[in-house]
Design an enzyme around this catalytic site. Structure first.
Site, short mmCIF file in Angstrom:
data_model
loop_
_atom_site.label_atom_id
_atom_site.label_comp_id
_atom_site.label_asym_id
_atom_site.label_seq_id
_atom_site.Cartn_x
_atom_site.Cartn_y
_atom_site.Cartn_z
N SER A 592 0.85 -1.19 0.00
CA SER A 592 0.00 0.00 0.00
C SER A 592 0.89 1.24 0.00
O SER A 592 1.64 1.45 -0.96
CB SER A 592 -0.96 -0.03 1.18
OG SER A 592 -1.96 0.95 1.06
N ASP A 667 -8.92 -4.68 -6.21
CA ASP A 667 -8.55 -3.64 -5.25
C ASP A 667 -9.40 -2.38 -5.44
O ASP A 667 -9.28 -1.69 -6.47
CB ASP A 667 -7.07 -3.29 -5.42
CG ASP A 667 -6.51 -2.50 -4.26
OD1 ASP A 667 -7.29 -1.83 -3.56
OD2 ASP A 667 -5.28 -2.55 -4.05
N HIS A 699 -7.59 -5.13 -1.60
CA HIS A 699 -6.34 -4.42 -1.33
C HIS A 699 -5.32 -5.29 -0.61
O HIS A 699 -4.12 -5.12 -0.77
CB HIS A 699 -6.63 -3.16 -0.53
CG HIS A 699 -5.44 -2.25 -0.40
ND1 HIS A 699 -4.68 -1.87 -1.48
CD2 HIS A 699 -4.88 -1.65 0.68
CE1 HIS A 699 -3.70 -1.07 -1.07
NE2 HIS A 699 -3.81 -0.93 0.24
#
Length: 723
Positions: A592, A667, A699
């Site tokens: 991320s 995602d 995600h």
């Protein structure tokens, strides 16, 4: 540059021990969990605590009256019998005693259970072994909010339903357009501390709810590959600088069915936060944050008409204002409330009255308030968990509302989760630190000394897993004055005469902290796995990360990644100063924001980092959503230089090492467009890059597929860095 190193050795047993398996990188935290008391809490109006038995089949009590000796208070079988006796027209599968219970009196608790036909909130009496009250709502309902008079508000898709105690179901909204979303907690993408979309007033007669209109936001496609013919699942994803959702707050009166929209004014492109009912029910408070996120007005509104009453106070900043907490009203005093803000440097509490007058600053030193636990029995003091030791530790504090005097109730270094008994005389204290797996004690609140030790967990790895050595390190940021917390894990079977490759594990973004003074120093099992495979594993919480105050974070404004990388390179200087580090074999892994940092480091410092694995990476902030992205970067129109400088599409040409990019094909947070465009940029630049998709994940890659992911990452480092 000064370096302060705090070193602790975690020693494995001299018995036959082994390394973690790749499966244990995911399953190990449960397998090697330290001994504890699950779901422990104070029993209301007593000097007793309750928790679940180790097999979760019963509720156990320990009481001061019997010397804190464990006894069974209620069993799963008793609870199930009472449930089926009370609700005979539904079917239940009760596998464990309820994990989440809320003591209402000394003998009764509330909990939620699901049958085949309905969801239920029940009250159970541990003495009579009976269910004393039941309220229910439809099995398809979600995000239920329970009122004091047993009204229940719940969601059916994008609409609100209310079930009354008589069983009547009221259809509060009936919007057929799915882009009109009522009552959901997924408003403003859950930024600004938003964790709900509906609020009952104190009497349960009126419901406030968010109405989100996202019809003006373009559909964004996510491809579902599991169908015979792949189909698109459209989501609403407002990107930085583009059209955003419009949100209003509506008040619904149950008796009359009347709706009143609160007059929050123009522009509609703003954020409604910190929604809080006044205890009288006559007014409601809302934080109105402009889209630029640098000006907050905390407003009071008339519930009957929706009219604006007054602005209690305002916050304005050159960087950003970030409201995170609803008000906490002082019990039995509807004219006073607690407001939390980091506006003055650290997230702390302030006592106000409902006219907007500041009565008392309740902050203490540079302690960041992490969790407000509530008031003492006299409602004159507040207990809370706050940070110490440059953000590494968590301690229990108590502040007096009248004097503002603060006392620290726990003192042992580490991460404490603690609570105070109803009568305010005892503390249930649980903590761990780098060398302490888990300890639970009852403390005397007057002298803060342990009366009784309830749990003193042994090292769960002893004789099973040979743990590597772990150290905390303190470095100094490039500004020459800001301390940075780091964690160093030595390779298994460490030999100081050898040189080892390095895996830097990084996140680096706001609202996250990887280095903590808790068991294993906050290290994950994959960190330990890689150390056991022969890597030095290093993590640094750079400026911009959590729990260090506003100034520590806001240096990232309009240039995400720039100061974060500068701090990480101080970590590299530290590593290179170690004789056992192979400076030619340094790699980096992150997910991320950490994926953004990994790719940034691989391209901006390509001569240093030879291998990288970037999971779900942000590549260009113009592809990221409005609420988070514009807080830190402003809009692309306002800050073209910052977006250009931090875009990794422009840096693909500088890639030299081996980079593996991993992305979840579903995602909805960091959309796949980021990594796909980076791959395209690498192709155009003639740069080789490796790419792997997890087709059915969003995600984060979860479940057993996470084992596959960690195996892939470990293999990638072994292949390209360790050889």
């Amino acid at each position: 540059m000064k370096k302060y190193i705090l070193s602790f050795l975690l020693v494995g047993s001299f018995a036959v021990a082994q390394n973690l398996t790749i499966e244990e990188t995911v399953l190990g935290p449960r397998k090697y969990a330290p001994t504890t008391q699950t779901a422990q809490q104070w029993r209301k109006d007593s000097k007793s605590i309750t928790y679940l038995s180790t097999d979760f089949s019963s509720l156990v009590e320990k009481s001061a009256a019997n010397g804190w000796t464990a006894s069974t208070l209620a069993t799963k079988a008793e609870f199930e019998t009472a449930l089926k006796s009370k609700i005979s027209n539904d079917e239940f599968t009760i596998r464990t005693f309820p994990f989440s219970i809320n003591w209402k009196t000394v003998n009764t608790f509330e909990t939620e259970v699901a049958g085949k036909k309905n969801n239920y909130k029940v009250t159970y009496d541990v003495v009579s072994k009976q269910i004393t009250s039941v309220i229910s709502y439809a099995i398809e309902g979600s995000q239920a909010k329970f009122a004091s008079n047993n009204n229940i508000a719940w969601l059916q898709d994008n609409n609100i339903r209310i079930t009354t105690p008589s069983g009547q179901v009221i259809e509060v909204t009936n919007d057929e357009n799915k882009a009109i979303v009522n009552g959901s907690d997924y408003v403003h993408r859950q930024e600004f501390g938003i964790d709900r979309g509906m609020w009952w007033n104190e009497k349960g007669t009126q419901l406030a709810y968010y109405r989100k209109d996202e019809t003006m936001v373009a559909n964004y496609p996510l491809t579902n590959w599991n169908e015979r013919e792949a189909i698109n699942k459209d989501i609403k994803y407002p990107m930085a600088g583009m059209t955003s959702e419009n949100v209003t707050l509506v008040i619904y009166d149950v008796a009359s069915g009347k709706k009143v929209t609160i007059q929050t004014g123009e522009p509609k492109d703003q954020y409604l936060t910190m929604v809080s009912w006044e205890p009288t029910g006559k007014h409601i408070f809302i934080g109105i944050l402009n889209r630029e996120q640098n000006f907050l007005k905390f407003n009071k509104y008339d519930v009957a008409t929706g009219a604006f009453v007054k602005t209690l106070f305002m916050e304005k900043a050159a960087t950003w204002v970030e409201p995170q907490h609803a008000l906490t009203f002082v019990p039995n005093n509807p004219t006073q409330f607690i407001y939390q803000t980091d506006f003055f440097g650290f997230n702390q509490m302030y006592l106000y009255n409902t006219d907007g007058k500041l009565l008392k600053n309740l902050g203490f030193n540079d302690v960041v308030v992490k969790d407000v636990l509530g008031f003492d029995a006299t409602n004159t003091k507040i207990n809370y968990i706050g940070t110490t030791n440059n953000g590494l530790d968590r301690q229990l504090f108590q502040v007096d509302l009248k004097s503002g005097k603060t006392i620290q109730l726990t003192t042992v270094p580490g991460t404490h989760t603690a609570s105070v008994s109803s009568d305010g005389t005892m503390i249930l204290d649980q903590y761990s630190n780098l060398t302490t797996p888990n300890e639970i004690s009852i403390l005397n609140i007057k002298n803060k000394m342990a009366n009784t030790s309830l749990v003193k967990a042994e090292n769960p790895f002893t004789g099973k897993i040979d743990l590597p050595k772990i150290e905390f390190v303190t470095l100094t940021s490039p500004d020459g004055k800001t301390p940075l917390n780091g964690r160093l894990i030595y390779p298994g079977n460490f030999d100081a005469t050898k040189k080892y490759p390095v895996m830097v594990y990084v996140y680096g973004g706001s609202h996250a902290q990887l280095v903590n003074n808790r068991w294993l120093g906050g290290a994950g099992f994959f960190d330990i796995y890689m150390a056991q495979k022969g890597y030095v594993v290093f993590t640094l919480d750079n400026r911009g990360s959590d729990s260090r105050g506003k100034k520590f974070c806001e240096v990232t404004h309009r240039n995400l990644g720039v100061n974060e990388m500068a701090d990480q390179m101080k970590g590299i200087e530290f590593l290179k100063s170690k004789s056992f580090v192979d400076a030619d074999k340094i790699g980096v892994f992150g997910w991320s924001y950490g994926g953004f940092m990994t790719t940034s480091l691989m391209t901006n410092h390509s001569d240093v980092f030879k291998v990288g694995v970037a999971g779900g990476p942000v590549i260009d902030w113009k592809y990221y959503e409005i609420m988070y992205g514009e807080r830190y970067m402003d809009t692309p129109q306002e800050n073209p230089e910052g977006y250009e400088k931090t875009s990794l599409l422009n840096k693909a040409k500088d890639l030299k090492g081996r980079l593996l990019v991993i992305h979840g094909a579903q995602d909805p947070v960091v959309v796949q467009q980021h990594s796909m465009n980076f791959i395209e940029a690498c192709i155009k630049a003639g740069k080789q890059v490796d790419y792997f998709l997890y087709p059915n994940h969003e995600h984060n890659v979860g479940g057993r597929d996470r084992i596959h992911m960690y195996a892939k990452i470990a293999d990638y480092f072994d292949l390209h860095l360790k050889k």
